[in-house]
Design a protein around this motif. Sequence first.
Motif, PDB file in Angstrom:
ATOM      1  N   LYS A 119       0.969  -1.187  -0.006  1.00  0.00           N
ATOM      2  CA  LYS A 119      -0.021  -0.175  -0.079  1.00  0.00           C
ATOM      3  C   LYS A 119       0.687   1.291   0.028  1.00  0.00           C
ATOM      4  O   LYS A 119       0.474   1.972  -0.742  1.00  0.00           O
ATOM      5  N   LYS A 120       1.931   1.349   0.753  1.00  0.00           N
ATOM      6  CA  LYS A 120       2.745   2.388   0.880  1.00  0.00           C
ATOM      7  C   LYS A 120       3.456   2.723  -0.624  1.00  0.00           C
ATOM      8  O   LYS A 120       3.794   3.829  -0.990  1.00  0.00           O
ATOM      9  N   LEU A 121       3.776   1.604  -1.076  1.00  0.00           N
ATOM     10  CA  LEU A 121       4.522   1.503  -2.305  1.00  0.00           C
ATOM     11  C   LEU A 121       3.437   2.236  -3.477  1.00  0.00           C
ATOM     12  O   LEU A 121       3.946   3.065  -4.325  1.00  0.00           O
ATOM     13  N   ALA A 167       0.976   4.344  -2.678  1.00  0.00           N
ATOM     14  CA  ALA A 167       0.557   5.371  -2.724  1.00  0.00           C
ATOM     15  C   ALA A 167       2.020   6.343  -2.959  1.00  0.00           C
ATOM     16  O   ALA A 167       1.452   7.322  -3.705  1.00  0.00           O
ATOM     17  N   TRP A 168       3.107   5.936  -2.978  1.00  0.00           N
ATOM     18  CA  TRP A 168       4.222   6.669  -3.344  1.00  0.00           C
ATOM     19  C   TRP A 168       4.271   6.785  -4.815  1.00  0.00           C
ATOM     20  O   TRP A 168       4.292   7.768  -5.293  1.00  0.00           O
ATOM     21  N   SER A 169       3.901   5.694  -5.619  1.00  0.00           N
ATOM     22  CA  SER A 169       3.778   5.762  -6.881  1.00  0.00           C
ATOM     23  C   SER A 169       2.937   6.694  -7.549  1.00  0.00           C
ATOM     24  O   SER A 169       3.147   7.541  -8.452  1.00  0.00           O
ATOM     25  N   PHE A 170       1.638   6.608  -6.913  1.00  0.00           N
ATOM     26  CA  PHE A 170       0.466   7.631  -7.376  1.00  0.00           C
ATOM     27  C   PHE A 170       0.870   9.160  -6.888  1.00  0.00           C
ATOM     28  O   PHE A 170       0.632  10.008  -7.824  1.00  0.00           O
ATOM     29  N   SER A 203      -2.546  10.838   7.601  1.00  0.00           N
ATOM     30  CA  SER A 203      -3.647  10.439   7.675  1.00  0.00           C
ATOM     31  C   SER A 203      -4.435  10.550   6.370  1.00  0.00           C
ATOM     32  O   SER A 203      -5.279   9.692   6.084  1.00  0.00           O
ATOM     33  N   LEU A 204      -4.127  11.288   5.491  1.00  0.00           N
ATOM     34  CA  LEU A 204      -4.485  11.365   4.012  1.00  0.00           C
ATOM     35  C   LEU A 204      -4.259  10.019   3.426  1.00  0.00           C
ATOM     36  O   LEU A 204      -5.319   9.569   2.607  1.00  0.00           O
ATOM     37  N   ARG A 205      -3.307   9.389   3.337  1.00  0.00           N
ATOM     38  CA  ARG A 205      -2.937   8.171   2.690  1.00  0.00           C
ATOM     39  C   ARG A 205      -3.733   7.057   3.351  1.00  0.00           C
ATOM     40  O   ARG A 205      -4.049   6.176   2.765  1.00  0.00           O
ATOM     41  N   GLU A 206      -4.114   6.955   4.542  1.00  0.00           N
ATOM     42  CA  GLU A 206      -4.792   5.957   5.357  1.00  0.00           C
ATOM     43  C   GLU A 206      -6.272   6.015   4.991  1.00  0.00           C
ATOM     44  O   GLU A 206      -7.046   5.094   5.289  1.00  0.00           O
TER      45      GLU A 206
END
Length: 164
Positions: free
Chosen positions: A8-10, A12-15, A145-148
């Motif tokens: 999920k972190k990867l 989000a980082w990609s987007f 918090s935006l990512r989650e």
Amino acid sequence: GASDAFSKKLLAWSFEKASKPANMVGLSEIASYTNDGSEETNPNFPFEIILVPNKELRMKHSDMKKTNEELQRVLESIPIGTKIYEVYGRASPTADREPIGEMVITSQMVYSEFGDRDLFFRHQRMEDDFELRPEWRSALPSRRSLRERCPLGFDEDDESMQEE
């Protein structure tokens, strides 16, 4: 587990290479033109639109199989006149949510391969809205918090879904 969190972190980082915050879309374009097609010079648009699913409809179909065929059957079974969402909006990142209206089925839903193969929507970048409302950026919660948060605004655990 840990692998899922890392994925999920990867993602989000990609987007976020394309847009920050990546899990938000801009809404200013929906107010950029009047009903007759004239350009609106000072569009009035919300910071957020929140869709709250019809609880009765959700409960009625909560045990449905997660297949395209079952989804098609369920959608085609929803009677005309059924409310499928309550629609809320927030004028700014710090504003309370306010009711805007309801989404109601006005005709029988029909399965369409056109919708699956040929119908695509371009998501507006949130940066467009920040250009028109720069004060919004500083009022946003932390990036974490935006990512989650669910990007669609109808996550069951989202505080905006709680009864007021």
